[in-house]
Design a protein around this motif. Sequence first.
Motif, PDB file in Angstrom:
ATOM      1  N   GLY A   4       0.816  -1.208   0.000  1.00 14.43           N
ATOM      2  CA  GLY A   4       0.000   0.000   0.000  1.00 14.43           C
ATOM      3  C   GLY A   4       0.851   1.259   0.000  1.00 14.43           C
ATOM      4  O   GLY A   4       0.585   2.208  -0.744  1.00 14.43           O
ATOM      5  N   GLU A   5       1.903   1.260   0.815  1.00  7.46           N
ATOM      6  CA  GLU A   5       2.796   2.413   0.885  1.00  7.46           C
ATOM      7  C   GLU A   5       3.554   2.574  -0.435  1.00  7.46           C
ATOM      8  O   GLU A   5       3.729   3.687  -0.933  1.00  7.46           O
ATOM      9  CB  GLU A   5       3.776   2.230   2.044  1.00  7.46           C
ATOM     10  N   ALA A   9       3.643   5.700  -3.124  1.00  4.66           N
ATOM     11  CA  ALA A   9       4.896   6.351  -3.501  1.00  4.66           C
ATOM     12  C   ALA A   9       5.159   6.275  -5.003  1.00  4.66           C
ATOM     13  O   ALA A   9       5.716   7.198  -5.592  1.00  4.66           O
ATOM     14  CB  ALA A   9       6.050   5.710  -2.740  1.00  4.66           C
ATOM     15  N   SER A  10       4.747   5.176  -5.619  1.00  2.00           N
ATOM     16  CA  SER A  10       5.037   4.975  -7.042  1.00  2.00           C
ATOM     17  C   SER A  10       3.919   5.477  -7.950  1.00  2.00           C
ATOM     18  O   SER A  10       4.074   5.506  -9.175  1.00  2.00           O
ATOM     19  CB  SER A  10       5.269   3.490  -7.317  1.00  2.00           C
ATOM     20  N   TYR A  37       1.772 -11.044   2.455  1.00  2.00           N
ATOM     21  CA  TYR A  37       1.922  -9.610   2.200  1.00  2.00           C
ATOM     22  C   TYR A  37       3.193  -9.362   1.384  1.00  2.00           C
ATOM     23  O   TYR A  37       4.223 -10.007   1.587  1.00  2.00           O
ATOM     24  CB  TYR A  37       1.989  -8.831   3.513  1.00  2.00           C
ATOM     25  N   ARG A  38       3.075  -8.400   0.488  1.00  2.00           N
ATOM     26  CA  ARG A  38       4.190  -8.057  -0.391  1.00  2.00           C
ATOM     27  C   ARG A  38       4.888  -6.798   0.123  1.00  2.00           C
ATOM     28  O   ARG A  38       4.230  -5.837   0.510  1.00  2.00           O
ATOM     29  CB  ARG A  38       3.686  -7.813  -1.818  1.00  2.00           C
ATOM     30  N   ALA A  42      12.823   0.747  -1.485  1.00  2.00           N
ATOM     31  CA  ALA A  42      12.811   2.102  -2.044  1.00  2.00           C
ATOM     32  C   ALA A  42      13.558   2.167  -3.363  1.00  2.00           C
ATOM     33  O   ALA A  42      13.224   2.975  -4.250  1.00  2.00           O
ATOM     34  CB  ALA A  42      13.418   3.083  -1.036  1.00  2.00           C
ATOM     35  N   GLU A  43      14.561   1.296  -3.539  1.00  2.00           N
ATOM     36  CA  GLU A  43      15.344   1.287  -4.785  1.00  2.00           C
ATOM     37  C   GLU A  43      14.501   0.829  -5.985  1.00  2.00           C
ATOM     38  O   GLU A  43      14.917   1.003  -7.129  1.00  2.00           O
ATOM     39  CB  GLU A  43      16.581   0.402  -4.626  1.00  2.00           C
ATOM     40  N   GLN A  44      13.321   0.242  -5.709  1.00  2.00           N
ATOM     41  CA  GLN A  44      12.463  -0.223  -6.800  1.00  2.00           C
ATOM     42  C   GLN A  44      11.558   0.883  -7.350  1.00  2.00           C
ATOM     43  O   GLN A  44      10.860   0.668  -8.341  1.00  2.00           O
ATOM     44  CB  GLN A  44      11.590  -1.403  -6.335  1.00  2.00           C
ATOM     45  N   LEU A  45      11.588   2.043  -6.724  1.00  2.00           N
ATOM     46  CA  LEU A  45      10.731   3.136  -7.185  1.00  2.00           C
ATOM     47  C   LEU A  45      11.106   3.591  -8.600  1.00  2.00           C
ATOM     48  O   LEU A  45      10.235   3.935  -9.403  1.00  2.00           O
ATOM     49  CB  LEU A  45      10.799   4.316  -6.209  1.00  2.00           C
ATOM     50  N   GLN A  46      12.404   3.601  -8.907  1.00  2.00           N
ATOM     51  CA  GLN A  46      12.807   4.017 -10.246  1.00  2.00           C
ATOM     52  C   GLN A  46      12.291   3.035 -11.303  1.00  2.00           C
ATOM     53  O   GLN A  46      11.808   3.449 -12.362  1.00  2.00           O
ATOM     54  CB  GLN A  46      14.324   4.122 -10.351  1.00  2.00           C
ATOM     55  N   THR A  47      12.376   1.733 -10.996  1.00  2.00           N
ATOM     56  CA  THR A  47      11.848   0.731 -11.929  1.00  2.00           C
ATOM     57  C   THR A  47      10.346   0.923 -12.110  1.00  2.00           C
ATOM     58  O   THR A  47       9.824   0.836 -13.240  1.00  2.00           O
ATOM     59  CB  THR A  47      12.136  -0.687 -11.413  1.00  2.00           C
ATOM     60  N   ALA A  48       9.644   1.194 -11.009  1.00  2.00           N
ATOM     61  CA  ALA A  48       8.202   1.426 -11.097  1.00  2.00           C
ATOM     62  C   ALA A  48       7.899   2.629 -11.985  1.00  2.00           C
ATOM     63  O   ALA A  48       6.958   2.601 -12.792  1.00  2.00           O
ATOM     64  CB  ALA A  48       7.619   1.639  -9.703  1.00  2.00           C
ATOM     65  N   ALA A  49       8.696   3.686 -11.846  1.00  2.00           N
ATOM     66  CA  ALA A  49       8.490   4.887 -12.663  1.00  2.00           C
ATOM     67  C   ALA A  49       8.739   4.584 -14.141  1.00  2.00           C
ATOM     68  O   ALA A  49       7.987   5.041 -15.016  1.00  2.00           O
ATOM     69  CB  ALA A  49       9.405   6.006 -12.191  1.00  2.00           C
ATOM     70  N   LEU A  50       9.797   3.806 -14.434  1.00  2.00           N
ATOM     71  CA  LEU A  50      10.077   3.442 -15.828  1.00  2.00           C
ATOM     72  C   LEU A  50       8.937   2.638 -16.429  1.00  2.00           C
ATOM     73  O   LEU A  50       8.521   2.872 -17.570  1.00  2.00           O
ATOM     74  CB  LEU A  50      11.390   2.647 -15.903  1.00  2.00           C
ATOM     75  N   ILE A  51       8.421   1.691 -15.657  1.00  2.00           N
ATOM     76  CA  ILE A  51       7.314   0.875 -16.155  1.00  2.00           C
ATOM     77  C   ILE A  51       6.105   1.743 -16.458  1.00  2.00           C
ATOM     78  O   ILE A  51       5.465   1.608 -17.510  1.00  2.00           O
ATOM     79  CB  ILE A  51       6.952  -0.216 -15.127  1.00  2.00           C
TER      80      ILE A  51
END
Length: 243
Positions: A4-5, A9-10, A37-38, A42-51
């Motif tokens: 959820g968080e 953020a993404s 629960y998944r 925080a380092e995955q935020l850039q990948t989320a933005a690219l997607i």
Amino acid sequence: MAIGEFASASRLSQKALRLYGENGLLPPAWVDPESGYRYYGAEQLQTAALIALLRRAGLPLAEIRAFLREPSVERVDAYERAAADELAERRQVLRHVKRILQEESMYDVITKTVEAQPYVSRTKHVFVADLEPFILDTFEELGRDGAEEPGFVLYHGPVNTDEDGPVEVCVPTRDGDKCLPAGEIAYTEINGEQCKFPQILGAYEAVYRWAKEHRREACGPAREIYLLGPGSDEQLHIAVPLA
């Protein structure tokens, strides 16, 4: 971060995150084995933005997954070129739709009787993007430049972005192993930009509409007779054999 968080953020929904995880684009950093629960880093935020950006650009998930394995500016440049080509094609199609609605394109349909014509040919399944190269290569292979009569193309099925014919490219020759039967054809002459897809569809529509209005029946594959071209300078007869 819990899902959820991370979703907040993404700016991606939890449903989208689950979809991207299932497709190998953005798997969670850790899944609680007891609760399921998944959790994401925080380092995955850039990948989320690219997607999110690549999805907005219209790329399918499989293409995004391949990009994330080897991200590079060169691949983005290639996507940009493909998107520009696709947009140009869509605009061309929409301009053609407007011409149809405004009845700007007019074609004179003529009938004539033709003699039987022996020929040699090569047949292949091709989509519209590969059609002109196939015609050019086959005309050269079969010696169209030395033929006494114009080369022609027989369409044994529709050819567009979704359908692939098949297409038969033909060159007239006295000792050909195949033969077009004698008979009456209805045809219209086109040149220049009228010969390009999708504008050429208007010529086909005009010939078939003429046949219907005059209660004539088409009795064989439509043909394109190349008086000039294919290439930058084209002149064609769009012809349909009549029963």
